[in-house]
Design an enzyme around this catalytic site. Structure first.
Site, short mmCIF file in Angstrom:
data_model
loop_
_atom_site.label_atom_id
_atom_site.label_comp_id
_atom_site.label_asym_id
_atom_site.label_seq_id
_atom_site.Cartn_x
_atom_site.Cartn_y
_atom_site.Cartn_z
N GLN A 96 -37.75 6.56 -44.89
CA GLN A 96 -36.56 7.08 -44.20
C GLN A 96 -35.28 6.61 -44.89
O GLN A 96 -34.35 7.39 -45.11
CB GLN A 96 -36.57 6.60 -42.74
N GLN B 81 -37.09 14.91 -34.31
CA GLN B 81 -37.91 14.23 -35.31
C GLN B 81 -39.32 13.93 -34.78
O GLN B 81 -40.10 13.26 -35.44
CB GLN B 81 -37.23 12.96 -35.81
N HIS C 291 -33.70 -4.47 -34.85
CA HIS C 291 -32.45 -3.73 -34.66
C HIS C 291 -31.26 -4.69 -34.67
O HIS C 291 -30.22 -4.42 -35.28
CB HIS C 291 -32.44 -3.01 -33.31
N HIS D 102 -35.12 -4.54 -30.39
CA HIS D 102 -35.77 -5.83 -30.66
C HIS D 102 -34.97 -6.53 -31.76
O HIS D 102 -33.94 -5.99 -32.22
CB HIS D 102 -37.24 -5.62 -31.03
P1 AMP Z 1 -35.62 3.00 -34.59
O1 AMP Z 1 -35.00 2.61 -33.29
O2 AMP Z 1 -37.09 2.74 -34.66
O3 AMP Z 1 -35.23 4.39 -35.04
O4 AMP Z 1 -34.99 2.01 -35.68
C1 AMP Z 1 -33.61 1.94 -35.87
C2 AMP Z 1 -33.34 1.16 -37.14
O5 AMP Z 1 -33.87 -0.15 -37.01
C3 AMP Z 1 -33.98 1.81 -38.37
O6 AMP Z 1 -33.09 1.72 -39.47
C4 AMP Z 1 -35.20 0.94 -38.57
O7 AMP Z 1 -35.65 0.92 -39.91
C5 AMP Z 1 -34.68 -0.42 -38.14
N1 AMP Z 1 -35.78 -1.31 -37.81
C6 AMP Z 1 -36.82 -1.03 -36.98
N2 AMP Z 1 -37.68 -2.07 -36.96
C7 AMP Z 1 -37.18 -3.00 -37.80
C8 AMP Z 1 -37.62 -4.30 -38.22
N3 AMP Z 1 -38.76 -4.84 -37.78
N4 AMP Z 1 -36.84 -4.99 -39.10
C9 AMP Z 1 -35.68 -4.44 -39.56
N5 AMP Z 1 -35.22 -3.22 -39.20
C10 AMP Z 1 -35.96 -2.51 -38.34
#
Ligand code: AMP
Length: 289
Positions: A162, A70, A46, A43
């Protein structure tokens, strides 16, 4: 989000050998490499990390890997959204050079048994709710760092604890990489973007907006001079309860570096929330500076 349709489609890489070869040739050319690790179902949150990497580095490598280590057995590993075709199209529009989407055996070959014991900032909050989560996160992130050999890795403040676990691991183990923690991207109504938001029914989505509303109320109180952490905790809980969010896992006001609970808001504090709405677990936070 601005898109650049003129850029070539990223190269999709599935194996460690192919990734190492691709990275080696980019490094030989002296390219500064940015890494954006994700679990896919991309989204704008990312994609904002990709954009920042593109601004600061010569090439961006995104990884897509739903890391089984995880997730605990009762969590959503099997139903976690997997949308690789759509993800690749989005990454193509955002000038990503390589997408590393390994199969599980590439990351965890037969006999894999070495894990990172995460730092103490992994213990409270998420660490209590999800006991093995950060062990899995730290292990896969260290492995991705070793494979990609990036100069900078980009993480979202959305997963604040994290990002702190990873910063601490990088410092403690002297890993040769810079960590950048980037702002939370939100929907128009304030809800933090998350791959898990798509699990929510319309009614649950209506309740979920209370999470960002609660954080916003707390931020306004701090801006108006409130310094008592318990008053802020009570405000956060009240807004969540008014939205009939029945399962509040935690509402914390802590120091942003140590994650120690605060009595008073000093120079820096962060409010963090985790709730469960129906079967969906959601987290969000707000830094007070
Ligand atoms: P994930 O796919 O959920 O593991 O997220 C991958 C990366 O995207 C991680 O560093 C998350 O913190 C970041 N991320 C997820 N959602 C958001 C958001 N709404 N705004 C900024 N970064 C995000």
């Amino acid at each position: 989000m601005v898109t650049d349709v003129s850029h070539p489609i990223p190269r999709l890489i599935h194996t460690v050998d192919e990734l190492r070869a691709a990275v080696a040739s980019e490094r030989q050319l002296g390219k500064r490499i940015g890494l954006v690790p994700t679990m896919g179902a991309l989204h704008d949150g990312h994609l904002s990390l990709v954009e920042i990497s593109n601004q600061e580095c010569d090439i961006t490598i995104a990884t897509i890997f739903v890391n089984p280590k995880q997730f605990s057995p009762n969590e959503d590993l099997d139903k976690y959204p997997r949308t690789i075709e759509r993800d690749l199209k989005l990454l193509a529009h955002h000038r990503v050079s390589f997408v590393f989407a390994p199969t599980e055996d590439q990351i965890y070959p037969a006999g894999f048994s070495t894990f990172v014991d995460p730092p103490s900032v992994a213990l409270p909050m998420e660490g209590k709710s999800r006991p093995h989560h950060f062990r899995g996160v730290a292990t896969v992130v260290l492995k991705l760092f070793n494979l990609v050999q990036a100069d900078v890795a980009y993480f979202g403040q959305k997963d604040y604890q994290q990002s702190l676990v990873i910063r601490r691991m990088v410092d403690d183990l002297a890993l040769p990489i810079t960590i950048r923690v980037c702002p939370i991207i939100r929907e128009q109504d304030g809800m933090a973007m998350s791959s898990r938001n798509q699990y929510l029914s319309t009614e649950e989505r209506g309740q979920a907006v209370a999470i960002s509303r609660a954080l916003n109320e707390a931020r306004q109180l701090v801006e108006a001079g409130e310094r008592d952490a318990d008053t802020l905790r009570t405000t956060l809980r009240r807004v969540l309860e008014q939205a009939e969010i029945s399962k509040i896992e935690y509402v914390c006001i802590v120091h942003p570096e140590t994650l120690d609970e605060l009595d008073q808001i000093g120079d820096a504090a962060i409010a963090l929330i985790a709730v469960q709405i129906g079967k969906t677990r959601l987290i969000d936070n707000c830094l007070f500076k």
